[in-house]
Design a protein around this motif. Structure first.
Motif: not given
Lengths: 331, 331
Positions: A33, A63, A102, A104-105
């Motif tokens: 991200k 992102d 890192r 993220d989702y």
């Protein structure tokens, strides 16, 4: 202290990666991200080469792509990752991602994907892939991808070469940082020979300073005073300033290097007041000085020359604590 | 428009230079006044190689060495030129000097020296030497000197390699400028392999910003407004400001690039009020825009992207004339 070590992929690893690519019909690529030149460059560079080699490729992002890398988005089919997308692929490359978190989702990929190849240059990468090529001595993941593409004799097209050059340039501060090696420079030379338009890259990535950041920089520099006989540059940004200038907490990332590069300054520190309270601290050291222990003492971490921490104290209190810590460090 | 052309020294020129070096016992090297990384680097680089090859060498300067290049002066025996010094030598190299007048008081060498070899990369170099190697497509004179040293198989020591890297890095904005070629990057790679400590070079040449310049930059940026819908950044420095901050007219040379690199800006212009009246104008253009004709219309000159002029009008009047000229140019 962690020592940087070069991990040159042996014939065994290259042929393992080669085997996985050959067997895969569909290949996904993803990175961390808060994307930067090296993350966007490495997934696009390898992605383009795999497409040219006839694979069905998805280049995922998780992102928003920063405006200054919009030119990469023009040339490359970045797709916003949605749950399930990568899991269907035969093979997933996770590039330039030092920690699973890192992602993220999109971290779910690591559990769900059939095969993950992890290629990276960050310290402390925990080898989360099925195949792991982590070379902390490399200037950039783009440099590693360039090596891989060369070793596998994959076809590199213009957008791919441009993406790799972008990552190498931005992750080395235009070949200034320590990590720049003869190998980096020779890879860059080869990319230029393939026709990479480096002027376009420089214009997009470096010549598009945000006017509001320039104005705020003026404010900050005007008030700048150096501490400890000029050895420390300490500046801070309030939420009010960021709001007044229409900037978010990610902004002003040049400030800390700018103040470090003043003659006589050994350490530069930038404090940013966070939206919901607390302070983000950035530390930079000039050659010969270290800030990693200082950052750790504030609950953060990082490298000798570049580190950071996030604390719960407000700007004023953080500043006081820092001055005390600096006094002990510098005496 | 002058076109850049690469002049690759043929076997004939290399052997001519080789012959001159072989016959010479004493060799002098000199460059332009207001020395920079490339002038100091090229004379030291070639000078060191010639010393290693057993020649009696004098590396002349004709001006003060800027503080940021003090590290080159620590490693290399620069000698302030005095009349008669070079005339006694068997051979004199004039390096990185685009015009005879840029030799300032040492221009006399061109008439008095026994043999002059002129190696340079500046446009419009009038070939003032007995042997002239002017390659306007080269990134730097240091790159040309590196080629010469390689072709002649001269021994390059550590100070010499450091000096050449310094010139290449500073004359290309750390390999950012147009003129950076694959050849430049490969030469840099070879110099790194010889053990050049590039971090030291970066620290000395880039990480020693003058604090007063930083403060004045803060002043200037705070008041910065862009003109013509953000297409032009126009700033000016008064003598009073320079005096207040203890700076001379050479200072603040980063300002013009800094303001050019704001998003949307096509042309940046910096006016400096001169000590004895009149105004020095600097022009920079982003890719796709040109300022050379604009500079010429003010009696100056330069390249498409970087030009300048010196006018007799004061700051206010010059600004007015510029706005008028810009209106015509941009409509």
């Amino acid at each position: 202290m962690l020592r940087k070590k070069r991990m040159v992929p042996g014939t065994a690893m290259i042929s393992k990666i080669k085997g996985k690519i050959e067997k895969a019909k569909t290949i996904g690529l993803i990175s961390h991200k808060s994307p930067d030149g090296d993350s966007l460059g490495s997934i696009a560079g390898l992605g383009q080469a795999l497409m040219e080699a006839g694979k069905e490729v998805a280049i995922f992002v998780n992102d928003k792509i920063p405006e200054k890398f919009g030119f990469l988005a023009e040339d490359n089919p970045y797709t916003l990752y949605k749950k399930g997308m990568a899991e269907e692929m035969d093979l997933v490359f996770v590039l330039d991602c030092g920690q699973p978190s890192r992602l993220d989702y999109s971290e779910v990929i690591l559990q769900e994907a059939k095969t993950v190849i992890n290629i990276d240059h960050h310290m402390k990468n925990p080898n989360f892939g099925d195949i792991n090529w982590v070379d902390t001595g490399a200037s950039s993941t783009c440099e590693l991808v360039f090596t891989l593409i060369t070793e596998l004799a994959l076809p590199l097209n213009y957008p791919g070469a441009t993406a790799l050059y972008t990552g190498m340039v931005t992750d080395t501060g235009s070949f200034m940082y320590d990590s720049t090696s003869p190998k980096t420079l020779r890879a860059a030379a080869e990319l230029l020979e393939m026709g990479v338009d480096k002027d376009r890259i420089y214009q997009e990535a470096y010549q598009s300073r945000n006017f509001q950041e320039v104005k705020l920089l003026g404010d900050v520099l005007k008030d700048l005073t150096l501490l400890f006989d000029g050895r420390v540059a300490l500046t801070s940004l309030t939420q009010q300033q960021l709001v007044d200038y229409g900037l978010d907490i990610q902004a002003m990332d040049e400030l800390i290097d700018f103040t470090r590069d003043i003659a006589g300054v050994e350490i530069s520190i930038v404090l940013k007041e966070m939206e919901k309270g607390g302070t983000k601290i950035g530390f930079r050291a000039k050659r010969g000085y270290k800030v990693d222990a200082l950052a750790r003492s504030f609950g953060g971490g990082g490298h000798e020359k570049a580190a950071g921490a996030t604390v719960k104290t407000d700007l004023g209190e953080t500043r006081k604590l820092l001055l005390k810590a600096l006094e002990e460090l510098l005496q």
